[in-house]
Structures are given as structure tokens and as C-alpha cells.
Scaffold this motif. Structure first.
Motif, mmCIF file in Angstrom:
data_model
loop_
_atom_site.group_PDB
_atom_site.id
_atom_site.type_symbol
_atom_site.label_atom_id
_atom_site.label_comp_id
_atom_site.label_asym_id
_atom_site.label_seq_id
_atom_site.Cartn_x
_atom_site.Cartn_y
_atom_site.Cartn_z
ATOM 1 N N GLN A 122 -12.794 35.874 53.352
ATOM 2 C CA GLN A 122 -13.678 35.405 52.287
ATOM 3 C C GLN A 122 -15.112 35.423 52.801
ATOM 4 O OE1 GLN A 122 -11.884 31.567 51.099
ATOM 5 N NE2 GLN A 122 -11.433 32.544 49.141
ATOM 6 N N VAL A 123 -15.991 36.004 51.995
ATOM 7 C CA VAL A 123 -17.390 36.169 52.381
ATOM 8 C C VAL A 123 -18.277 35.555 51.306
ATOM 9 C CG1 VAL A 123 -19.220 37.824 52.899
ATOM 10 C CG2 VAL A 123 -16.883 38.254 53.675
ATOM 11 N N SER A 124 -19.212 34.728 51.725
ATOM 12 C CA SER A 124 -20.211 34.182 50.802
ATOM 13 C C SER A 124 -21.361 35.170 50.691
ATOM 14 C CB SER A 124 -20.717 32.832 51.316
ATOM 15 O OG SER A 124 -21.757 32.336 50.495
ATOM 16 N N LEU A 125 -21.662 35.575 49.465
ATOM 17 C CA LEU A 125 -22.686 36.589 49.236
ATOM 18 C C LEU A 125 -24.079 36.001 49.469
ATOM 19 C CD1 LEU A 125 -23.077 39.535 48.241
ATOM 20 C CD2 LEU A 125 -23.458 38.581 45.967
ATOM 21 N N THR A 126 -24.795 36.530 50.458
ATOM 22 C CA THR A 126 -26.158 36.072 50.767
ATOM 23 C C THR A 126 -27.169 37.220 50.773
ATOM 24 O OG1 THR A 126 -25.759 36.279 53.151
ATOM 25 C CG2 THR A 126 -25.320 34.133 52.146
ATOM 26 N N ASP A 135 -11.145 39.198 44.510
ATOM 27 C CA ASP A 135 -11.379 37.957 43.781
ATOM 28 C C ASP A 135 -12.828 37.544 43.955
ATOM 29 O OD1 ASP A 135 -8.788 36.804 42.625
ATOM 30 O OD2 ASP A 135 -8.189 37.271 44.676
ATOM 31 N N VAL A 136 -13.335 36.850 42.942
ATOM 32 C CA VAL A 136 -14.674 36.261 43.003
ATOM 33 C C VAL A 136 -14.548 34.791 42.630
ATOM 34 C CG1 VAL A 136 -17.039 36.300 42.111
ATOM 35 C CG2 VAL A 136 -15.770 38.446 42.376
ATOM 36 N N LEU A 137 -14.988 33.923 43.521
ATOM 37 C CA LEU A 137 -14.947 32.484 43.278
ATOM 38 C C LEU A 137 -16.377 31.983 43.141
ATOM 39 C CD1 LEU A 137 -13.119 29.934 43.118
ATOM 40 C CD2 LEU A 137 -13.517 29.642 45.563
ATOM 41 N N VAL A 152 -18.185 33.565 46.372
ATOM 42 C CA VAL A 152 -17.261 33.826 47.473
ATOM 43 C C VAL A 152 -16.390 35.019 47.095
ATOM 44 C CG1 VAL A 152 -15.392 32.924 48.893
ATOM 45 C CG2 VAL A 152 -17.283 31.425 48.224
ATOM 46 N N LEU A 153 -16.563 36.118 47.813
ATOM 47 C CA LEU A 153 -15.808 37.337 47.548
ATOM 48 C C LEU A 153 -14.618 37.403 48.491
ATOM 49 C CD1 LEU A 153 -18.750 39.914 47.350
ATOM 50 C CD2 LEU A 153 -17.937 38.346 45.585
ATOM 51 N N THR A 154 -13.442 37.664 47.941
ATOM 52 C CA THR A 154 -12.266 37.909 48.770
ATOM 53 C C THR A 154 -12.179 39.402 49.032
ATOM 54 O OG1 THR A 154 -11.095 36.008 47.835
ATOM 55 C CG2 THR A 154 -9.770 37.676 48.960
#
Length: 560
Positions: free
Chosen positions: A303-307, A335-337, A356-358
Motif C-alpha cells: 500500500q502506497v500513499s500518493l504524495t 484498490d484506492v482507499l 492509499v493505492l494498493t
């Protein structure tokens, strides 16, 4: 009874158990809920046993509740502070102005004390947090004896309980049954039509929902049409949207095959990609085959937080095209959270900072790509350093007193921790590499904090409940109904005539400005659609911040 007096912790947790059991009782679409059920049980038990609970217990648990509430709402709250959400923010202002104005009017007309007026506001607005902020503010009023403070704080709980019941029933019936008739719509048909218009924007799924047909799939094909084609050429013909993860030739398996590897007749190929592209791959490679033992490869997930600033505001399709590592590394967004909302990872889904991108793909490809577009999310354990610092800052902020003429206004511990929670939650969402507070932990802390606070309030307030009911018995139900109908009706007229909000969204937004989960549940059941939730989430987030602040405001004005 003596055992309960000597051991208030026993009475406290007995209230929680019995209250949540009472809250499960259902009448049609209505349930009391655990918080209201706990307060009713605590009032009855407090009147019978006269249990005393330390005020410090209430303060600590309310601080935990209100900080967790703000922390969870922070990212969405600040995301909604834009032009697109301005019209929904107007509805929340209508709610605040109306409930405070009506409470002040009733206090003046019927000579209500500050506790009763605050309880009416909290109950009719169905906002439990107001009980805490108002109770705390009453405790800081000057010129009152300890007996008067205890009496007024007891009135808050009693008035809240009665008005909550009537306010809850009114908002559920008004939004789900009456408003569609007033707007002359069939809510189910209107929601379906609006959804069809919005489908291109990638509407959200509920937290417990997943797509019936997953976007990312793996399939095995028997090479016929692709005889003589290299792996690199095959992936290029498929536009880089499908990756060849493994090839089986006879008893030999290549995982992954080299880009220059040439496919021949009867090779078995394992491909991974989006469903629509995999279908195209079958036309180019050959017929699909059942799963083949040994022809499989594990895919890593992160999971990566888009920055990445360049990626904010772009679609997933644009993101994957601008970063060739997606194709070369065989990495896919599944997935996009956003906050606590799961969004479908369609090519058209527009990404926001902090989403948060899976990512699913080969482990080596994931590591390189994650570092380019954001930061790997760390959310496996609560960061108590961040949590403790946030509550401490909120408590300090709550001690600041600002005077408007003769009226002293203070956020108090509750309001301070709410503001602190919003800021700390928003700041954490920007990178999500520090300050972890897993959603399950935050929800548990929020629910437990409020439940214990309400139980403490009810136990202490029980002896004052019956005298207040005898004095204002008829006024409380009337106030609970009026303080729902007036702001909801004004919002309905303004939202439709001036703000031009779509009708299903407007009904959901009015349920949200009232912070009423039972109301939106009933509305979505009637609509047989989650479309009204799109309006509800915006106003619910904003009202969860604004309404708790009305407690100290009302107490400050009446106390002066």
C-alpha cells in the motif's frame, strides 16, 4: 446496591452491557443505538443507586473519543474545504444557526437553565458529542456552586435523552418518507438516474463492498496465434497493459521469461492484467486453458500513499502511462482507499493526495515504483507518541479563553481535542509514514470513549432526571421535533432552490448535517442505492466538527 456504590467500575460496565443490548432493539427502521441505550440505563441505575464516578474519568474518556473522531474525519474534512463542497457547507451552517437560535429562543421563552437548553440542542441535533462539550463548559462557569453545576450537568443528560428519541424518529421519517414526496420524486428512480450520469466518475463502494468482477486477473493461454512472437513483442502489442509472468514449455517453467524469449506452438503462458485487456490477450495468444499446476507465480502487494505532486489530480490511466515502471515491472493498481471509503480502481478514477493505492506486482518492481509516486504506508500498530502528543496539544488548546464582550468562550478539552484530532489526522494523511492509528483501533477508541463518558454522565445525572421531566415533560418532545424540522426544511428549500443540489444528494446531505446514521440507513434502503451517501459524507464530516462547538457557544452565551 451497596456493591455498585462501593465499586463504580462495576456499575459503569454494567451500563455498557445493558445499554448496548437495549440499543439493539428494533422498531421498523429505528433502533436506539448503543449510546442512547447506555444513557437510558445509566440514568435509571444512577437514580436507583446514586453511584458517584470521578469527573476525571469522564474527561479522559471524552478526550479519547473526540480526538479519535477528529483524527478519522480530518483528511476528508480538509478535502471538502473547496468550492465544490461550498454548497454543502452552507447546509451545515444552516443547521448550526437554526439549532443554536432555537435553543436560545426556547431558553428565553421558557426560562430554561443552561443545562436543559444544552441537552435539548444535543438531543434534537442527535449529536452525542455536544453532551460532552456542553457539560465540560458548564463545569467552568463562574458564579455557580458545585451543587448547581452538578444539577445543570444532570439536566444536559436528561434533556438529551428525551429530545434524542423524538429527534431521531423525526429525522428518519422526514428524510426517508416525507422529503421525497415534497420533492415529487420516486427516490429509487431518481437515485438510479443520477447514478447513471455519475458512473463515469467512478463512484465509491461501501467499506464492506468489493467489485463482483475483480479488475486484476491472471489467466493461462495455449499458444497458437502467437507462435513465433517474443514476450516483449506480445506485451507491446497489448499496449503494455498485460504482462507475461511465466511460460511453461514441456516440463520447464520460466518465471519470469526473458523479454526476447520466443513463444512456440503449445507453450502455456500465464498472463496478468486487467480483465478487459486479458480478454484481448486471449485473441492474440490463443485459447484459454484451466489453471496449470506449477504454472503460477506469487505477486507481492503493498500500500502506497500518493504524495507525488505531478500525480495528484490525474487518473489512474494517466498515472500508469506516465510511469513506464507499471508496464515494465508488471505492477497494477487494484484498490484506492480515500479516508475510510473504498473506490474502484478504474482507469478513469481521479487520484487525490493521500489516497492509499494498493499495488500488486513483482516485488522488485513494487519497490522502485512506490518510491517514485509516494510512500509505503505504515499502519500496523498505533503510534502512541503521535496519539499522546495530539491529545496533549488538544487539551492545551482547550484551555485558551477568548472573551467577546462579557461572554467568555473556550473550546474546552473536548473542542480542543476535536480541532487537534482534525489537524493531526490530516497531517498524517499527507504521507502516512508516521503517526499510525489503524482504523479498527481508532473506531474502538472512539466508541469506547463515548460510551464510557455517556455512562458516567448518566450515572451522575440520574437523581436529577425525574424532577426535570416533571417540570418540562411536554416541552422536551416538542423541542426535539421542532429542532429537526426547522433546519431540515430550510435546508431543503435553500438546497433545491438556491444551491441546485441534486435531489437524492440533497436528502442524503440533510441526513448528514443532522449527523444521523439511522436516517441515511433508512434513506438508502428506500432508494435501494448508495447515491444519497455521496451527499451525506460531506455534511456529516463538516457537522461532526461544527456541532460539538455549539455546546461551549450556547453555554457561554446563556452563562453570561
Amino acid at each position: 446496591m451497596g456493591v455498585l456504590r462501593d465499586h463504580p467500575e462495576l456499575a459503569l460496565f454494567l451500563c455498557l452491557a445493558a445499554g448496548y443490548l437495549l440499543g439493539k432493539l428494533r422498531v421498523g427502521p429505528l433502533t436506539l443505538g448503543g449510546i442512547c441505550g447506555t444513557l437510558i440505563v445509566a440514568l435509571l441505575l444512577g437514580a436507583w443507586t446514586k453511584v458517584t464516578v470521578s469527573d476525571d474519568v469522564k474527561t479522559i474518556f471524552f478526550a479519547l473519543f473526540i480526538f479519535a473522531l477528529g483524527y478519522m474525519a480530518g483528511p476528508q474534512f480538509f478535502a471538502h474545504l473547496n468550492r465544490g463542497s461550498l454548497r454543502f457547507f452552507t447546509l451545515c451552517l444552516i443547521e448550526v444557526v437554526c439549532v443554536v437560535g432555537i435553543a436560545l429562543g426556547l431558553a428565553g421563552a421558557f426560562d430554561l437553565d443552561v443545562g436543559t437548553a444544552s441537552g435539548i440542542l444535543a438531543g434534537a441535533a442527535t449529536e452525542s458529542a455536544v453532551v460532552g462539550t456542553a457539560t465540560e463548559a458548564i463545569g467552568k462557569l463562574s458564579g455557580l456552586t458545585q451543587q448547581q453545576i452538578a444539577q445543570y450537568q444532570g439536566h444536559v443528560a436528561t434533556a438529551y435523552t428525551v429530545c434524542y428519541l423524538f429527534g431521531l424518529i423525526t429525522i428518519v421519517i422526514y428524510t426517508s418518507q416525507v422529503m421525497p414526496m415534497m420533492l415529487r420524486i420516486n427516490l429509487r428512480d431518481a437515485s438510479r438516474e443520477l447514478w447513471e450520469k455519475m458512473r463515469g466518475s467512478g463512484g465509491g463502494l461501501e467499506a464492506d463492498e468489493r467489485e463482483a468482477l475483480p479488475g486484476l486477473v491472471g489467466r493461462t493461454f495455449l499458444v497458437t496465434h502467437a507462435d513465433g512472437t517474443t514476450v516483449a513483442d506480445l506485451e507491446h502489442r497489448l499496449g503494455g497493459r498485460v504482462t507475461v509472468e511465466a511460460v511453461k514449455r514441456g516440463s520447464k517453467v520460466l518465471t519470469p521469461p526473458p523479454p526476447g524469449f520466443t513463444l512456440t506452438l503449445s507453450d502455456l503462458v500465464l498472463t496478468v492484467g486487467r480483465r478487459s485487456h486479458i480478454i484481448e490477450a486471449g485473441r492474440i495468444i490463443g485459447p484459454e486453458t484451466p489453471a496449470v499446476p506449477g504454472l503460477d507465480t506469487p505477486l507481492a502487494t503493498t500500500q502506497v500513499s500518493l504524495t507525488d505532486k505531478a500525480a495528484v489530480g490525474t487518473s489512474i490511466d494517466t498515472l500508469t502511462r506516465e510511469h513506464p515502471e507499471f508496464a515494465s515491472g508488471g505492477v497494477y493498481v487494484t484498490d484506492v482507499l480515500r479516508g475510510d471509503q473504498n473506490l474502484p480502481a478504474t482507469p478513469e478514477t481521479v487520484l487525490h493526495r493521500g489516497d492509499v493505492l494498493t499495488l500488486v506486482g513483482s516485488r522488485s518492481g513494487l519497490g522502485k515504483l512506490a518510491a517514485k509516486i509516494g510512500a509505503t504506508v505504515r499502519n500496523d500498530a498505533t503510534d502512541f507518541i503521535y496519539l499522546g502528543l495530539g491529545i496533549a496539544c488538544g487539551s492545551l488548546l482547550g484551555q485558551v479563553v477568548v472573551r467577546f464582550g462579557d461572554v467568555p468562550l473556550s473550546l474546552g478539552t473536548g473542542g480542543g481535542c476535536l480541532v487537534s484530532g482534525l489537524l493531526f489526522g490530516w497531517f498524517r494523511s499527507r504521507t502516512q509514514t508516521f503517526g499510525a492509528f489503524p482504523p479498527q483501533a481508532a473506531t474502538t477508541l472512539k466508541d469506547m470513549g463515548l460510551a464510557v463518558f455517556i455512562a458516567c454522565t448518566g450515572l451522575v445525572s440520574g437523581p436529577q432526571a425525574w424532577p426535570l421531566l416533571k417540570q418540562y415533560g411536554a416541552l422536551l418532545p416538542f423541542a426535539g421535533i421542532a429542532m429537526v424540522l426547522v433546519p431540515a426544511t430550510v435546508s431543503l428549500i435553500v438546497g433545491r432552490k438556491l444551491l441546485k443540489i441534486e435531489k437524492p444528494l440533497l436528502i442524503g446531505a440533510i441526513a448528514g448535517q443532522q449527523c444521523s446514521t439511522p436516517a441515511i440507513t433508512s434513506v438508502t434502503q428506500v432508494a435501494q442505492s448508495s447515491v444519497p451517501m455521496l451527499g451525506y459524507t460531506i455534511t456529516y464530516t463538516l457537522s461532526n466538527f461544527l456541532l460539538p462547538l455549539t455546546g461551549p457557544l450556547l453555554v457561554g452565551v446563556l452563562g453570561a
